[in-house]
Design a protein around this motif. Structure first.
Motif, PDB file in Angstrom:
ATOM      1  N   THR A  31       0.891  -1.162   0.000  1.00 10.03           N
ATOM      2  CA  THR A  31       0.000   0.000   0.000  1.00 10.03           C
ATOM      3  C   THR A  31       0.930   1.214   0.000  1.00 10.03           C
ATOM      4  OG1 THR A  31      -0.237   0.612   2.330  1.00 10.03           O
ATOM      5  CG2 THR A  31      -1.532  -1.300   1.573  1.00 10.03           C
ATOM      6  N   GLU A  32       0.382   2.408  -0.102  1.00 10.83           N
ATOM      7  CA  GLU A  32       1.263   3.581  -0.125  1.00 10.83           C
ATOM      8  C   GLU A  32       1.900   3.845   1.238  1.00 10.83           C
ATOM      9  OE1 GLU A  32      -1.925   3.493  -0.241  1.00 10.83           O
ATOM     10  OE2 GLU A  32      -2.917   5.343   0.378  1.00 10.83           O
ATOM     11  N   THR A  33       1.359   3.231   2.316  1.00 13.78           N
ATOM     12  CA  THR A  33       1.940   3.447   3.655  1.00 13.78           C
ATOM     13  C   THR A  33       3.017   2.408   3.933  1.00 13.78           C
ATOM     14  OG1 THR A  33       0.165   2.128   4.633  1.00 13.78           O
ATOM     15  CG2 THR A  33      -0.144   4.533   4.575  1.00 13.78           C
ATOM     16  N   VAL A  34       2.591   1.166   4.168  1.00 16.33           N
ATOM     17  CA  VAL A  34       3.506   0.051   4.409  1.00 16.33           C
ATOM     18  C   VAL A  34       2.922  -1.173   3.697  1.00 16.33           C
ATOM     19  CG1 VAL A  34       4.230   0.936   6.680  1.00 16.33           C
ATOM     20  CG2 VAL A  34       2.307  -0.678   6.550  1.00 16.33           C
ATOM     21  N   TYR A  35       3.697  -2.263   3.601  1.00 21.44           N
ATOM     22  CA  TYR A  35       3.157  -3.526   3.067  1.00 21.44           C
ATOM     23  C   TYR A  35       2.180  -4.118   4.082  1.00 21.44           C
ATOM     24  CZ  TYR A  35       6.063  -3.882  -1.128  1.00 21.44           C
ATOM     25  OH  TYR A  35       6.616  -3.671  -2.360  1.00 21.44           O
ATOM     26  N   GLY A  36       1.090  -4.703   3.559  1.00 28.08           N
ATOM     27  CA  GLY A  36       0.099  -5.338   4.420  1.00 28.08           C
ATOM     28  C   GLY A  36       0.123  -6.852   4.241  1.00 28.08           C
ATOM     29  N   LEU A  37      -0.235  -7.560   5.312  1.00 29.61           N
ATOM     30  CA  LEU A  37      -0.326  -9.026   5.272  1.00 29.61           C
ATOM     31  C   LEU A  37      -1.794  -9.361   5.035  1.00 29.61           C
ATOM     32  CD1 LEU A  37       0.803 -11.839   5.682  1.00 29.61           C
ATOM     33  CD2 LEU A  37       0.576 -11.506   8.137  1.00 29.61           C
ATOM     34  N   ALA A  38      -2.151  -9.647   3.774  1.00 31.21           N
ATOM     35  CA  ALA A  38      -3.550  -9.662   3.357  1.00 31.21           C
ATOM     36  C   ALA A  38      -4.155 -11.048   3.330  1.00 31.21           C
ATOM     37  CB  ALA A  38      -3.669  -9.032   1.970  1.00 31.21           C
ATOM     38  N   ALA A  39      -5.463 -11.088   3.621  1.00 28.97           N
ATOM     39  CA  ALA A  39      -6.260 -12.306   3.478  1.00 28.97           C
ATOM     40  C   ALA A  39      -7.714 -11.910   3.261  1.00 28.97           C
ATOM     41  CB  ALA A  39      -6.139 -13.183   4.718  1.00 28.97           C
ATOM     42  N   ASP A  40      -8.512 -12.876   2.795  1.00 33.66           N
ATOM     43  CA  ASP A  40      -9.947 -12.667   2.595  1.00 33.66           C
ATOM     44  C   ASP A  40     -10.608 -12.365   3.942  1.00 33.66           C
ATOM     45  OD1 ASP A  40     -12.663 -12.815   2.126  1.00 33.66           O
ATOM     46  OD2 ASP A  40     -12.577 -14.746   1.061  1.00 33.66           O
ATOM     47  N   ALA A  41     -11.138 -11.140   4.090  1.00 36.56           N
ATOM     48  CA  ALA A  41     -11.706 -10.725   5.373  1.00 36.56           C
ATOM     49  C   ALA A  41     -12.986 -11.476   5.716  1.00 36.56           C
ATOM     50  CB  ALA A  41     -11.976  -9.220   5.365  1.00 36.56           C
ATOM     51  N   ARG A  42     -13.610 -12.142   4.731  1.00 34.96           N
ATOM     52  CA  ARG A  42     -14.859 -12.866   5.002  1.00 34.96           C
ATOM     53  C   ARG A  42     -14.604 -14.285   5.493  1.00 34.96           C
ATOM     54  NH1 ARG A  42     -16.583 -11.432  -0.969  1.00 34.96           N
ATOM     55  NH2 ARG A  42     -14.588 -12.495  -1.057  1.00 34.96           N
ATOM     56  N   SER A  43     -13.338 -14.728   5.415  1.00 33.88           N
ATOM     57  CA  SER A  43     -13.007 -16.104   5.794  1.00 33.88           C
ATOM     58  C   SER A  43     -12.400 -16.146   7.189  1.00 33.88           C
ATOM     59  CB  SER A  43     -12.028 -16.698   4.772  1.00 33.88           C
ATOM     60  OG  SER A  43     -11.366 -17.812   5.346  1.00 33.88           O
ATOM     61  N   ASP A  44     -13.101 -16.803   8.107  1.00 35.76           N
ATOM     62  CA  ASP A  44     -12.591 -16.875   9.479  1.00 35.76           C
ATOM     63  C   ASP A  44     -11.243 -17.596   9.536  1.00 35.76           C
ATOM     64  OD1 ASP A  44     -12.921 -16.419  12.342  1.00 35.76           O
ATOM     65  OD2 ASP A  44     -13.136 -18.596  12.479  1.00 35.76           O
ATOM     66  N   THR A  45     -11.065 -18.647   8.738  1.00 31.77           N
ATOM     67  CA  THR A  45      -9.791 -19.381   8.802  1.00 31.77           C
ATOM     68  C   THR A  45      -8.647 -18.556   8.214  1.00 31.77           C
ATOM     69  OG1 THR A  45     -10.506 -20.541   6.819  1.00 31.77           O
ATOM     70  CG2 THR A  45     -10.617 -21.775   8.873  1.00 31.77           C
ATOM     71  N   ALA A  46      -8.926 -17.822   7.124  1.00 30.77           N
ATOM     72  CA  ALA A  46      -7.872 -16.984   6.535  1.00 30.77           C
ATOM     73  C   ALA A  46      -7.472 -15.882   7.507  1.00 30.77           C
ATOM     74  CB  ALA A  46      -8.351 -16.392   5.204  1.00 30.77           C
ATOM     75  N   VAL A  47      -8.477 -15.305   8.191  1.00 29.47           N
ATOM     76  CA  VAL A  47      -8.192 -14.240   9.160  1.00 29.47           C
ATOM     77  C   VAL A  47      -7.408 -14.802  10.354  1.00 29.47           C
ATOM     78  CG1 VAL A  47      -9.258 -12.624  10.774  1.00 29.47           C
ATOM     79  CG2 VAL A  47     -10.117 -12.796   8.432  1.00 29.47           C
TER      80      VAL A  47
END
Ligand code: TXA
Ligand code: MG
Length: 318
Positions: A31-47
């Motif tokens: 992102t323009e701020t810092v790198y993010g550790l991303a996952a599907d926010a709708r998935s409880d296991t991914a989160v």
């Protein structure tokens, strides 16, 4: 897990990142701020996998990233000056903590069970492209192990989390360099939960004077604001006289072995902050230096966010 896939900042790279997210994988995204550790926010296991990879306490909620205001309005309501803030500063380095709407579809783990959600619409073109290719909300904390220095390059991400993630999308160093400013807008006044890439001076014309959370209880409500954070391995000191053997980081006329900005430019200093701390820490380790010492930074504009991160980096370790 083997070494992460390094994805290029191309249409194919964006599509691959979106496909991995759809499969429930963890992908570090710029992102323009810092790198993010991303996952599907709708998935409880991914989160859940985000918390596990970072070693993040489960009471510390995540930021949900969306491509635009319309997507945000489907998830949350916008009290007080929230809509004016979103219109003025999205996409950009601003996160708004907003009341969740019924039927939002996010597992409670994303918000650590709170009735509010932190939402950000990032401006980075690669992040925008992945969000649009993915087509859903993306949960992403900063892509560093919990309590350590944030990542502003793909190499920082790989060094900190490399064996715990599926891929990193490498779009070069981030431009802003400190995390987003976090606000909780309300009818009665807007609270500043974290200083960040959008300076206070830009916000207050829209909100009036921001309410500052300085009470100890505030640490529970914005739990990322634990005192020791952004910590290099070596002890870090702010201002004062350098001692023999220390790694020095200058600013403006105060020189050093490294510098945040030789010309005293706060935007440059913010952009270089975390990379300089990573470098100083590596030097300190190689030389068994007793400490890292950083020159004083003015407490204005982006200087407030820089000082906030430096004070946390210097705080006694818990
Ligand atoms: O620039 C950024 O904001 C980066 C990029 C990747 O978007 N993300 C980031 O995330 O800095 P993280 O997880 O390192 O910080 C998120 C902060 C934490 O301090 C957390 O406590 C706060 O947001 N937060 C999240 N949801 C909240 C909520 N519902 N109420 C209050 N604070 C919340
Ligand atoms: Mg963080």
């Amino acid at each position: 897990m083997p070494a992460p896939e390094i994805l290029p900042d191309t249409r194919d790279g964006h599509a691959r990142a979106a496909a991995l997210l759809r499969g429930g994988a963890l992908v570090a995204l710029p992102t323009e701020t810092v790198y993010g550790l991303a996952a599907d926010a709708r998935s409880d296991t991914a989160v859940a996998a985000i918390y596990a990879a970072k070693g993040r306490p489960s009471f510390n909620p995540l930021i949900v990233h969306l491509p635009d205001l319309a997507a945000a309005e489907a998830l949350a309501s916008f009290p007080g000056p929230a809509l004016a803030l979103a219109r003025a500063f999205w996409p950009g380095p601003l996160t708004l903590v907003l009341p969740l709407k019924p039927g939002h579809g996010l597992p409670p783990r994303v918000t650590a069970g709170l009735p509010t959600v932190a939402i950000r619409v990032p401006a980075h073109p690669a992040m925008q492209a992945v969000l649009r290719a993915f087509g859903g909300p993306v949960a992403a904390p900063s892509a560093n192990p919990s309590g350590r220095i944030s990542a502003t390059t793909a190499a920082h991400v790989t060094a900190g989390l490399g064996d715990r993630i599926a891929a990193v999308l490498d779009a070069g160093p981030t431009s802003v360099g400190v995390e987003s400013t976090i606000l909780a807008p309300a009818e009665g006044g807007t609270r500043l939960l974290r200083e960040g890439g959008l300076p206070r001076e830009a916000i207050e014309p829209l909100t009036g004077p921001l309410l500052l959370d300085t009470t100890p209880g505030a640490a529970v409500e914005a739990p990322g604001q634990l005192s020791s954070h952004y910590a290099p391995r070596a002890p870090l000191h702010l201002g004062g006289q350098p001692q023999p053997g220390e790694i020095t980081i200058g600013f403006g006329p105060t020189g050093g072995e490294l510098t945040l900005s030789a010309t005293g430019d706060l935007a440059e200093a913010a952009a270089r902050l975390f990379a300089t701390l990573h470098t100083a820490d590596a030097l300190a380790e190689a030389r068994h230096a007793p400490a890292i010492r950083v020159a004083e930074i003015p407490e204005t504009g982006l200087g407030r966010a820089i000082n906030d991160r430096l004070r946390r980096a210097a705080a006694p370790r818990g």
